[in-house]
Structure formats: structure tokens, C-alpha cells
Design an enzyme around this catalytic site. Structure first.
Site, PDB file in Angstrom:
ATOM      1  N   ASP A 116       0.877  -1.176   0.000  1.00 12.46           N
ATOM      2  CA  ASP A 116       0.000   0.000   0.000  1.00 12.46           C
ATOM      3  C   ASP A 116       0.909   1.219   0.000  1.00 12.46           C
ATOM      4  OD1 ASP A 116      -2.403  -1.413   0.151  1.00 12.46           O
ATOM      5  OD2 ASP A 116      -2.252  -1.612   2.312  1.00 12.46           O
ATOM      6  N   ASP A 139     -13.637  -3.401  -1.456  1.00 10.01           N
ATOM      7  CA  ASP A 139     -13.497  -3.123  -0.029  1.00 10.01           C
ATOM      8  C   ASP A 139     -14.883  -3.290   0.576  1.00 10.01           C
ATOM      9  OD1 ASP A 139     -10.831  -2.501  -0.425  1.00 10.01           O
ATOM     10  OD2 ASP A 139     -11.235  -0.369  -0.726  1.00 10.01           O
TER      11      ASP A 139
END
Length: 252
Positions: A11, A130
Site C-alpha cells: 500500500d 473493499d
């Protein structure tokens, strides 16, 4: 049985690898090029690179960082974050990505999945989801780094996306993300039973046992982790050795 894949995730924010809990409390943990090479040397099956603030800030994924990471590895490499057009996909693939991950942009314009699959092939299009659990037990897809609840039912969305051409699902549980309490088995199973394409479990892994659990429960085809690897609590080889002891097929 197909071998299960172990996938470290980078990330990235402002050119640095970061990690948080439930998508907040973000801290820098390293340099993407260095970590990518480290995980490649450890035997990672694939690598995922997500520019986590690209969509929120309305800017492009950092092409130069993607190019630098791609030079360090010879394994499948997925890139996501701020990819909104076919031209964005093309730019990432030219920079060295093997697959592109679509999340917010696909929810806003589902036809982008079809366009990408037709131009680059289904295997190139990864739908990133998500998911946030709701009081009624369903899950909603959230976007912009968890900032916006779309109200879209996750199971309906993955089925729609696969019908449009998505070749893989990268499924992150927002409820489990960064907690190290284990993958969200219920969510992963529900999605895996809903679609015929591979599912990558993401969010919550905190131990070797969690990797084994998600595979023994037949809840995913691949397991993605970040902080466990970033903080050197485990190596990819540690995970593979443990899974082999549990008679779970992994790649050498």
C-alpha cells in the site's frame, strides 16, 4: 488442486509503503522497491501495489514507482489506485504491471471492466472490493479508501463485475483490515461461492494459522498480507513451509 498463492501487498502513499488499521492510523513502513525485491527473493507468488490515495486525491498512480518496482521482480504484478480509463490501464501495463486493479472507478462506471477485458483480456482485470458488513448481515462495497459507502451489495456487485469481464476478485474486509485477528472467512466464502473466478482474501491476517484457515475452509484461492511481512514477523517462505506441513499445496 491448484496451488494456493501467497501475495504480499504494497500500500503506497507519496512513494512510501504504509500500513494502518481499519484503513486509518496510517504509518510509513518502508520503500516499495526494496520491499518488492525482498518479497520476490522470499518466494512470493505475486505482488500487489495499491496507490491508496490516488483516487481520493484525484491524481494518477505513480508511474515511476511502478516502473521501479517492476524492475525488481519477475512475478505477476498487479497495480491499482487512480485507474479510471483505458489509457490509465495501458500506462500501468507499459510501466510493468501484469494486471490492473479497479475499485472506485469500476463502481462509478462498470462498463470500464468490459472495456478493459475486451482490450487486454479478462486475466488482466482484477476487481478490488473493499467490503463493510452491515447490521442486516450483508456487505456493502465502500470506495475512496473506505470514505464512502456506496450502498452496493457486495455479492451482487462481484457477480455483475465478473459478467462484465473481471477475471479475479481482490476482496478486502474493512472490518478485519489491520486487526491481525484473521481473514473474514464468512465474507470470503460468500464471495467465492458467488463467482467462478479466483478470490484473493485480504485483511486481518495475523499468524501462520490464519493463512492455513482461509485455505482449509476453502474460502480463497490466494491470501494477501501486508504488515506481517513489512514488520518481518514472517517471511513468505515461513508461510509456505507451514502450509506444506498442513498438506496445503503451494508453489515452490
Amino acid at each position: 488442486m491448484l496451488s494456493k498463492r501467497i501475495i504480499p501487498c504494497l500500500d503506497v502513499r507519496d512513494g512510501k509503503v504504509v500500513k494502518g488499521i481499519n484503513f486509518v492510523g496510517i504509518k510509513e513502513v518502508g520503500d516499495p522497491e526494496t520491499l518488492a525485491r525482498e518479497y520476490y527473493d522470499q518466494g512470493a507468488d505475486e505482488l500487489v501495489f495499491l496507490d491508496i490515495t490516488a483516487t481520493h486525491e484525484g491524481r494518477d498512480t505513480m508511474v515511476n514507482v511502478v516502473e521501479n518496482v517492476a524492475r525488481q521482480i519477475c512475478i505477476p504484478f498487479t497495480v491499482g489506485g487512480g485507474i479510471r480509463t483505458l489509457e490509465d490501464m495501458k500506462r500501468m501495463l507499459r510501466a510493468g504491471a501484469d494486471k490492473v486493479s479497479l475499485n472506485s472507478s469500476a463502481l462509478r462506471d462498470p462498463d470500464l471492466i468490459r472495456q478493459g477485458a475486451e482490450m487486454f483480456g479478462n486475466q488482466c482485470i482484477v476487481l478490488a472490493v473493499d467490503a463493510k458488513k452491515q447490521e442486516d448481515g450483508s456487505w456493502h462495497a465502500v470506495i475512496n479508501g473506505g470514505r464512502i459507502d456506496t450502498g452496493k451489495d457486495v455479492l451482487e456487485w462481484v457477480q455483475e463485475a465478473v459478467a462484465l469481464g473481471a477475471g479475479e476478485i481482490l476482496l478486502t474486509s474493512m472490518d478485519a483490515d489491520g486487526t491481525k485477528q484473521g481473514f473474514d472467512i464468512e465474507l470470503c466464502k460468500a464471495v467465492r461461492n458467488a463467482v467462478p473466478v479466483p478470490v484473493i482474501a485480504s485483511g486481518g491476517c495475523g499468524s501462520l494459522a490464519h493463512f492455513a484457515e482461509v485455505f482449509e475452509e476453502d474460502a480463497a484461492d490466494a491470501a494477501l498480507a501486508a504488515s506481517l511481512f513489512h514488520y518481518h514477523e514472517l517471511t513468505v517462505q515461513d508461510v509456505k513451509d507451514y502450509l506444506k506441513e498442513r498438506n496445503i499445496e503451494v508453489r515452490p
